[in-house]
Design a protein around this motif. Sequence first.
Motif, PDB file in Angstrom:
ATOM      1  N   ALA A   1     -10.775  71.914 -19.948  1.00 54.68           N
ATOM      2  CA  ALA A   1     -11.765  72.774 -20.603  1.00 54.68           C
ATOM      3  C   ALA A   1     -11.116  74.079 -21.059  1.00 54.68           C
ATOM      4  O   ALA A   1     -11.410  74.595 -22.153  1.00 54.68           O
ATOM      5  CB  ALA A   1     -12.924  73.055 -19.654  1.00 54.68           C
ATOM      6  N   ARG A   2     -10.229  74.618 -20.229  1.00 60.06           N
ATOM      7  CA  ARG A   2      -9.518  75.839 -20.609  1.00 60.06           C
ATOM      8  C   ARG A   2      -8.653  75.598 -21.838  1.00 60.06           C
ATOM      9  O   ARG A   2      -8.624  76.432 -22.767  1.00 60.06           O
ATOM     10  CB  ARG A   2      -8.659  76.320 -19.443  1.00 60.06           C
ATOM     11  N   LEU A   3      -7.973  74.475 -21.885  1.00 57.89           N
ATOM     12  CA  LEU A   3      -7.144  74.153 -23.046  1.00 57.89           C
ATOM     13  C   LEU A   3      -8.001  73.955 -24.290  1.00 57.89           C
ATOM     14  O   LEU A   3      -7.589  74.314 -25.404  1.00 57.89           O
ATOM     15  CB  LEU A   3      -6.317  72.898 -22.760  1.00 57.89           C
ATOM     16  N   HIS A   4      -9.177  73.399 -24.105  1.00 62.64           N
ATOM     17  CA  HIS A   4     -10.108  73.226 -25.223  1.00 62.64           C
ATOM     18  C   HIS A   4     -10.537  74.590 -25.766  1.00 62.64           C
ATOM     19  O   HIS A   4     -10.528  74.823 -26.982  1.00 62.64           O
ATOM     20  CB  HIS A   4     -11.323  72.427 -24.759  1.00 62.64           C
ATOM     21  N   HIS A   5     -10.900  75.501 -24.887  1.00 65.76           N
ATOM     22  CA  HIS A   5     -11.355  76.823 -25.322  1.00 65.76           C
ATOM     23  C   HIS A   5     -10.217  77.651 -25.920  1.00 65.76           C
ATOM     24  O   HIS A   5     -10.469  78.559 -26.727  1.00 65.76           O
ATOM     25  CB  HIS A   5     -12.000  77.567 -24.155  1.00 65.76           C
ATOM     26  N   GLN A   6      -9.000  77.335 -25.545  1.00 70.50           N
ATOM     27  CA  GLN A   6      -7.848  78.012 -26.135  1.00 70.50           C
ATOM     28  C   GLN A   6      -7.468  77.433 -27.494  1.00 70.50           C
ATOM     29  O   GLN A   6      -6.569  77.937 -28.160  1.00 70.50           O
ATOM     30  CB  GLN A   6      -6.643  77.929 -25.186  1.00 70.50           C
ATOM     31  N   GLY A   7      -8.173  76.388 -27.902  1.00 66.89           N
ATOM     32  CA  GLY A   7      -7.892  75.772 -29.200  1.00 66.89           C
ATOM     33  C   GLY A   7      -6.712  74.829 -29.195  1.00 66.89           C
ATOM     34  O   GLY A   7      -6.246  74.419 -30.255  1.00 66.89           O
ATOM     35  N   LEU A   8      -6.247  74.444 -28.020  1.00 67.46           N
ATOM     36  CA  LEU A   8      -5.082  73.569 -27.932  1.00 67.46           C
ATOM     37  C   LEU A   8      -5.473  72.093 -27.890  1.00 67.46           C
ATOM     38  O   LEU A   8      -4.646  71.216 -28.174  1.00 67.46           O
ATOM     39  CB  LEU A   8      -4.252  73.911 -26.686  1.00 67.46           C
ATOM     40  N   LEU A   9      -6.705  71.809 -27.493  1.00 69.13           N
ATOM     41  CA  LEU A   9      -7.227  70.451 -27.477  1.00 69.13           C
ATOM     42  C   LEU A   9      -8.643  70.463 -28.033  1.00 69.13           C
ATOM     43  O   LEU A   9      -9.309  71.508 -28.048  1.00 69.13           O
ATOM     44  CB  LEU A   9      -7.244  69.884 -26.047  1.00 69.13           C
ATOM     45  N   GLN A  10      -9.088  69.294 -28.476  1.00 69.66           N
ATOM     46  CA  GLN A  10     -10.470  69.135 -28.931  1.00 69.66           C
ATOM     47  C   GLN A  10     -11.124  68.068 -28.055  1.00 69.66           C
ATOM     48  O   GLN A  10     -10.922  66.877 -28.255  1.00 69.66           O
ATOM     49  CB  GLN A  10     -10.504  68.707 -30.407  1.00 69.66           C
ATOM     50  N   ILE A  11     -11.909  68.525 -27.056  1.00 70.99           N
ATOM     51  CA  ILE A  11     -12.455  67.612 -26.057  1.00 70.99           C
ATOM     52  C   ILE A  11     -13.966  67.788 -25.969  1.00 70.99           C
ATOM     53  O   ILE A  11     -14.447  68.842 -25.529  1.00 70.99           O
ATOM     54  CB  ILE A  11     -11.826  67.873 -24.667  1.00 70.99           C
ATOM     55  N   PRO A  12     -14.741  66.780 -26.344  1.00 73.81           N
ATOM     56  CA  PRO A  12     -16.203  66.904 -26.236  1.00 73.81           C
ATOM     57  C   PRO A  12     -16.716  66.820 -24.807  1.00 73.81           C
ATOM     58  O   PRO A  12     -17.741  67.422 -24.477  1.00 73.81           O
ATOM     59  CB  PRO A  12     -16.702  65.718 -27.083  1.00 73.81           C
ATOM     60  N   ASP A  13     -16.034  66.062 -23.932  1.00 72.78           N
ATOM     61  CA  ASP A  13     -16.460  65.907 -22.541  1.00 72.78           C
ATOM     62  C   ASP A  13     -15.218  65.958 -21.649  1.00 72.78           C
ATOM     63  O   ASP A  13     -14.460  64.985 -21.567  1.00 72.78           O
ATOM     64  CB  ASP A  13     -17.196  64.580 -22.342  1.00 72.78           C
ATOM     65  N   CYS A  14     -15.022  67.079 -20.983  1.00 73.01           N
ATOM     66  CA  CYS A  14     -13.792  67.285 -20.217  1.00 73.01           C
ATOM     67  C   CYS A  14     -13.727  66.430 -18.951  1.00 73.01           C
ATOM     68  O   CYS A  14     -12.637  66.072 -18.507  1.00 73.01           O
ATOM     69  CB  CYS A  14     -13.639  68.768 -19.864  1.00 73.01           C
ATOM     70  N   ASP A  15     -14.876  66.098 -18.369  1.00 77.79           N
ATOM     71  CA  ASP A  15     -14.867  65.240 -17.188  1.00 77.79           C
ATOM     72  C   ASP A  15     -14.392  63.831 -17.543  1.00 77.79           C
ATOM     73  O   ASP A  15     -13.601  63.216 -16.820  1.00 77.79           O
ATOM     74  CB  ASP A  15     -16.258  65.180 -16.552  1.00 77.79           C
ATOM     75  N   VAL A  16     -14.877  63.321 -18.676  1.00 79.04           N
ATOM     76  CA  VAL A  16     -14.427  62.010 -19.149  1.00 79.04           C
ATOM     77  C   VAL A  16     -12.936  62.063 -19.487  1.00 79.04           C
ATOM     78  O   VAL A  16     -12.168  61.161 -19.126  1.00 79.04           O
ATOM     79  CB  VAL A  16     -15.240  61.564 -20.368  1.00 79.04           C
ATOM     80  N   ALA A  17     -12.519  63.121 -20.151  1.00 80.64           N
ATOM     81  CA  ALA A  17     -11.111  63.258 -20.543  1.00 80.64           C
ATOM     82  C   ALA A  17     -10.203  63.326 -19.325  1.00 80.64           C
ATOM     83  O   ALA A  17      -9.080  62.808 -19.350  1.00 80.64           O
ATOM     84  CB  ALA A  17     -10.938  64.504 -21.405  1.00 80.64           C
ATOM     85  N   ALA A  18     -10.660  63.947 -18.248  1.00 80.17           N
ATOM     86  CA  ALA A  18      -9.859  64.031 -17.022  1.00 80.17           C
ATOM     87  C   ALA A  18      -9.616  62.641 -16.451  1.00 80.17           C
ATOM     88  O   ALA A  18      -8.495  62.314 -16.034  1.00 80.17           O
ATOM     89  CB  ALA A  18     -10.558  64.925 -15.999  1.00 80.17           C
ATOM     90  N   ARG A  19     -10.641  61.816 -16.421  1.00 80.44           N
ATOM     91  CA  ARG A  19     -10.472  60.448 -15.919  1.00 80.44           C
ATOM     92  C   ARG A  19      -9.552  59.644 -16.831  1.00 80.44           C
ATOM     93  O   ARG A  19      -8.719  58.856 -16.362  1.00 80.44           O
ATOM     94  CB  ARG A  19     -11.838  59.757 -15.790  1.00 80.44           C
ATOM     95  N   GLN A  20      -9.682  59.864 -18.131  1.00 81.67           N
ATOM     96  CA  GLN A  20      -8.836  59.144 -19.080  1.00 81.67           C
ATOM     97  C   GLN A  20      -7.374  59.570 -18.954  1.00 81.67           C
ATOM     98  O   GLN A  20      -6.473  58.727 -19.039  1.00 81.67           O
ATOM     99  CB  GLN A  20      -9.340  59.378 -20.506  1.00 81.67           C
ATOM    100  N   PHE A  21      -7.134  60.851 -18.746  1.00 86.23           N
ATOM    101  CA  PHE A  21      -5.768  61.339 -18.587  1.00 86.23           C
ATOM    102  C   PHE A  21      -5.098  60.664 -17.390  1.00 86.23           C
ATOM    103  O   PHE A  21      -3.972  60.157 -17.492  1.00 86.23           O
ATOM    104  CB  PHE A  21      -5.777  62.860 -18.406  1.00 86.23           C
ATOM    105  N   THR A  22      -5.801  60.652 -16.261  1.00 86.49           N
ATOM    106  CA  THR A  22      -5.239  60.029 -15.057  1.00 86.49           C
ATOM    107  C   THR A  22      -4.982  58.540 -15.271  1.00 86.49           C
ATOM    108  O   THR A  22      -3.957  58.007 -14.846  1.00 86.49           O
ATOM    109  CB  THR A  22      -6.189  60.221 -13.869  1.00 86.49           C
ATOM    110  N   ALA A  23      -5.906  57.870 -15.952  1.00 85.85           N
ATOM    111  CA  ALA A  23      -5.743  56.439 -16.201  1.00 85.85           C
ATOM    112  C   ALA A  23      -4.547  56.175 -17.121  1.00 85.85           C
ATOM    113  O   ALA A  23      -3.777  55.230 -16.893  1.00 85.85           O
ATOM    114  CB  ALA A  23      -7.020  55.875 -16.824  1.00 85.85           C
ATOM    115  N   LEU A  24      -4.377  57.002 -18.128  1.00 89.08           N
ATOM    116  CA  LEU A  24      -3.296  56.785 -19.094  1.00 89.08           C
ATOM    117  C   LEU A  24      -1.920  56.976 -18.466  1.00 89.08           C
ATOM    118  O   LEU A  24      -1.002  56.194 -18.719  1.00 89.08           O
ATOM    119  CB  LEU A  24      -3.459  57.732 -20.290  1.00 89.08           C
ATOM    120  N   ILE A  25      -1.751  57.998 -17.642  1.00 95.37           N
ATOM    121  CA  ILE A  25      -0.423  58.247 -17.073  1.00 95.37           C
ATOM    122  C   ILE A  25      -0.088  57.247 -15.964  1.00 95.37           C
ATOM    123  O   ILE A  25       1.060  57.161 -15.523  1.00 95.37           O
ATOM    124  CB  ILE A  25      -0.287  59.694 -16.537  1.00 95.37           C
TER     125      ILE A  25
END
Length: 222
Positions: free
Chosen positions: A156-180
Amino acid sequence: MTTRNAIDLQERPARPAQCLKRVPILDAAADVFCREGFSGASIDEIAARACVSRQTIYNHYREKETLFIAVVADVTARANTAVFAALAAFPDRPEKLREDLIAFAVDLNRNCLYNQDGKFLRKLVQSEGPRYPHLFEAWREHGPCKIGTALGAILARLHHQGLLQIPDCDVAARQFTALINADLQMPTLFGETPTEADIETAAQQGVDMFLRGYGVPAKTAA
């Protein structure tokens, strides 16, 4: 030998031959549960491993189920210490987002998910979770859920800094862990330990896929 001494010897519990030094009860129980599973583990075996009487274990934990839950909680707390250290090390304002995410993913996998505690929890969840889901309620709440919330806050911090575009940060967190972890799960399922090269490659590929979905196009980057 006097009658009193004979009685004393009879009343003292026999110490197992392999009892060379006392082991904390939770460590002993973790070892036995990991090898035998919940149903196969016996309090007698745990007591022998810990060099205590079975009554001592019952005095502390009342029953095997309570002891199992305490073991899971103890290992989860240790694992969380490593995970939150990795989360805390992520820079507040990353200058090289891809490189920083890769370094974070490597640290998370090497020192948290695939260390001894991580492997122990994964084995227990895979073997015992389907049969005894209620034994892992605290693990779900204080393990994956707590970590996912913390990782979501970083995203969420990275999204607010304009470095990422994330509509749902909780979903993105699970996806990040799954991808790596995508390329590491199958080998570890069969007891293999990922090499440094495996962990590095999995991190790079997972982060690159994550950035394809949530990265900011270069022409509009802040």
